[in-house]
Design a protein around this motif. Sequence first.
Motif, PDB file in Angstrom:
ATOM      1  N   GLN A  85      40.265  30.172  39.332  1.00 19.67           N
ATOM      2  CA  GLN A  85      40.795  28.811  39.367  1.00 19.67           C
ATOM      3  C   GLN A  85      39.664  27.790  39.280  1.00 19.67           C
ATOM      4  OE1 GLN A  85      40.683  26.239  41.827  1.00 19.67           O
ATOM      5  NE2 GLN A  85      42.072  24.958  40.625  1.00 19.67           N
ATOM      6  N   HIS A  89      39.272  25.891  35.791  1.00 19.81           N
ATOM      7  CA  HIS A  89      40.020  24.670  36.087  1.00 19.81           C
ATOM      8  C   HIS A  89      41.529  24.898  35.924  1.00 19.81           C
ATOM      9  CE1 HIS A  89      36.041  22.884  35.891  1.00 19.81           C
ATOM     10  NE2 HIS A  89      35.912  23.322  34.650  1.00 19.81           N
ATOM     11  N   ASP A  91      45.462  25.131  36.823  1.00 19.83           N
ATOM     12  CA  ASP A  91      46.445  24.434  37.644  1.00 19.83           C
ATOM     13  C   ASP A  91      47.208  25.399  38.538  1.00 19.83           C
ATOM     14  OD1 ASP A  91      46.221  21.645  36.622  1.00 19.83           O
ATOM     15  OD2 ASP A  91      46.783  22.601  34.741  1.00 19.83           O
ATOM     16  N   THR A 223      30.504  24.565  36.909  1.00 22.12           N
ATOM     17  CA  THR A 223      31.351  25.180  37.917  1.00 22.12           C
ATOM     18  C   THR A 223      30.501  25.875  38.977  1.00 22.12           C
ATOM     19  OG1 THR A 223      31.532  27.294  36.758  1.00 22.12           O
ATOM     20  CG2 THR A 223      33.116  25.577  36.184  1.00 22.12           C
TER      21      THR A 223
END
Length: 292
Positions: A85, A89, A91, A223
């Motif tokens: 996740q 990215h 949802d 990230t």
Amino acid sequence: MVRMMLADNRTGAISEWPAARADGLNQIRPGRGRLLRKPRTAPGRRMPYHEPMLEPEDERRRIAFFGGSFDPPHLGHIGVARAAQMALHLDTVLFAPVGVQPLKPLGSSASFEDRIAMTELAIKGLPQFAISYADAPAPNGIPNYTADTLLRLRLQFPSATLFNLMGADSLLGLRRWHRGAEIPFIAPLIVASRPGQRLQNLAAILPEGLTIAEDTSRADDATEVPLRVFTLRNPKGDSTAFYLLPELEIEISASDIRDHANGALDHHSADNELLPDAVRDYIAAHGLYRQA
């Protein structure tokens, strides 16, 4: 970083994450802590796993399908989903316990209903995670094939970006899967590997005919979770992305937990740390995984 997230998740607290919109996913239950119960059916009727799904109100999202036996769901599953996740990215990550796995003829130790209930308890309080019936037992009893499940999800969410999240163990067996060479082109793979699973020769692991090359220009250095990006191609010239989460510090497995289930039910056992508290309590209450 991933190891620390696993420890924090035993309480289900991830208040630092922005809330994901889980509404509008018909037959998908967001991880809001409600115990999933059997749908009410008349005696002799099948559970309505495969009733038609309504069109979701908001499809424009990044969704990862995370299939598996979840027998039982444990903190390794949560850690993999959280890493994916964050890195992609996403949802929503759909946790989809499988009805019948074609390559596991002996089936799962716990029933589908128990695995659904435990998985929902495992993701309690994690709004980015949701339970899905997409891989529920088929009414005719045939095995569940990932390719077919992903195609149904593509039809249900035509405007969403769909991914297929799996562990390295699953990737190592992809050559034996039904339509294994097609699966990455239905939904790009996100593969989570553990220490020792370096997957250095991906070309030798993938189904025959697929080629792979790393795309360093697409790696996301922003990230918190390391991410390697590749491009897969098939003999027809089609291409798709392939995402690798390398060497996550998650070294537990469902088989280890089942082998030590009695110890895991002891609040003072080290094995207890592998299970979310609610899952451990469910196992104890329902007498699951008892050794003969």
